[in-house]
Design a protein around this motif. Structure first.
Motif, PDB file in Angstrom:
ATOM      1  N   LYS A 161       0.793  -1.220   0.000  1.00 11.82           N
ATOM      2  CA  LYS A 161       0.000   0.000   0.000  1.00 11.82           C
ATOM      3  C   LYS A 161       0.834   1.284   0.000  1.00 11.82           C
ATOM      4  CE  LYS A 161      -4.123  -1.857   2.062  1.00 11.82           C
ATOM      5  NZ  LYS A 161      -5.219  -1.351   1.259  1.00 11.82           N
ATOM      6  N   LEU A 162       2.130   1.172   0.079  1.00 11.72           N
ATOM      7  CA  LEU A 162       2.987   2.348   0.194  1.00 11.72           C
ATOM      8  C   LEU A 162       2.827   3.322  -0.968  1.00 11.72           C
ATOM      9  CD1 LEU A 162       5.109   3.731   1.912  1.00 11.72           C
ATOM     10  CD2 LEU A 162       6.850   2.478   0.641  1.00 11.72           C
ATOM     11  N   ASP A 163       2.780   2.811  -2.185  1.00 14.62           N
ATOM     12  CA  ASP A 163       2.620   3.695  -3.342  1.00 14.62           C
ATOM     13  C   ASP A 163       1.293   4.446  -3.277  1.00 14.62           C
ATOM     14  OD1 ASP A 163       5.059   3.034  -4.444  1.00 14.62           O
ATOM     15  OD2 ASP A 163       4.239   1.396  -5.645  1.00 14.62           O
ATOM     16  N   GLU A 164       0.230   3.755  -2.845  1.00 11.65           N
ATOM     17  CA  GLU A 164      -1.080   4.396  -2.717  1.00 11.65           C
ATOM     18  C   GLU A 164      -1.051   5.484  -1.643  1.00 11.65           C
ATOM     19  OE1 GLU A 164      -5.420   3.113  -0.935  1.00 11.65           O
ATOM     20  OE2 GLU A 164      -4.180   1.572  -1.884  1.00 11.65           O
ATOM     21  N   TRP A 165      -0.420   5.204  -0.519  1.00 13.89           N
ATOM     22  CA  TRP A 165      -0.349   6.171   0.579  1.00 13.89           C
ATOM     23  C   TRP A 165       0.499   7.388   0.213  1.00 13.89           C
ATOM     24  CZ3 TRP A 165       1.085   1.967   4.683  1.00 13.89           C
ATOM     25  CH2 TRP A 165      -0.064   1.235   5.011  1.00 13.89           C
ATOM     26  N   THR A 183      -2.143  20.625  -4.992  1.00 13.94           N
ATOM     27  CA  THR A 183      -1.841  19.214  -4.782  1.00 13.94           C
ATOM     28  C   THR A 183      -1.017  19.056  -3.511  1.00 13.94           C
ATOM     29  OG1 THR A 183      -1.758  18.922  -7.175  1.00 13.94           O
ATOM     30  CG2 THR A 183      -0.814  17.172  -5.854  1.00 13.94           C
ATOM     31  N   ILE A 184      -1.313  18.014  -2.772  1.00 17.17           N
ATOM     32  CA  ILE A 184      -0.526  17.686  -1.578  1.00 17.17           C
ATOM     33  C   ILE A 184       0.445  16.576  -1.958  1.00 17.17           C
ATOM     34  CG2 ILE A 184      -0.576  16.751   0.760  1.00 17.17           C
ATOM     35  CD1 ILE A 184      -3.386  17.945   1.036  1.00 17.17           C
ATOM     36  N   TYR A 185       1.732  16.861  -1.802  1.00 15.14           N
ATOM     37  CA  TYR A 185       2.770  15.868  -2.055  1.00 15.14           C
ATOM     38  C   TYR A 185       3.275  15.350  -0.713  1.00 15.14           C
ATOM     39  CZ  TYR A 185       2.761  17.643  -6.801  1.00 15.14           C
ATOM     40  OH  TYR A 185       2.381  18.004  -8.061  1.00 15.14           O
ATOM     41  N   LYS A 186       3.177  14.039  -0.519  1.00 16.35           N
ATOM     42  CA  LYS A 186       3.582  13.442   0.746  1.00 16.35           C
ATOM     43  C   LYS A 186       5.030  12.973   0.646  1.00 16.35           C
ATOM     44  CE  LYS A 186      -1.142  12.051   1.092  1.00 16.35           C
ATOM     45  NZ  LYS A 186      -2.040  11.109   0.499  1.00 16.35           N
ATOM     46  N   GLY A 187       5.802  13.307   1.652  1.00 17.58           N
ATOM     47  CA  GLY A 187       7.198  12.902   1.664  1.00 17.58           C
ATOM     48  C   GLY A 187       7.631  12.521   3.060  1.00 17.58           C
TER      49      GLY A 187
END
Length: 77
Positions: A42-46, A64-68
């Motif tokens: 699920k990491l890519d989805e999260w 857009t929200i970019y998660k890092g």
């Protein structure tokens, strides 16, 4: 790490809690490995960017929200 040190974990849990080795592998170590595999799937989805719902006049901005990652953590539960 869990798979590489499964025997050491089983010995430690057996010594501390008195659980049989087979039970430790099925209930403790197996559960941790299963959760890790689910997280990897699920990491890519999260981590995927998320489009934000905004008023019409802001839509051209394409917010857009970019998660890092923010670092490394140790979780003890």
């Amino acid at each position: 790490m869990v798979q590489e040190n499964a025997d050491a974990f089983a010995d430690a849990i057996g010594a501390d809690l008195g659980k049989p080795r087979q039970e430790v592998f099925m209930a403790e170590i197996g559960a941790v490995i299963e959760k890790c595999l689910i997280c990897v799937e699920k990491l890519d989805e999260w981590a995927a960017p998320t489009q934000v719902d905004v008023p019409d006049w802001q839509k051209p901005w394409n917010p857009t929200i970019y998660k890092g990652s923010k670092g490394t953590v140790l979780i003890i539960a």
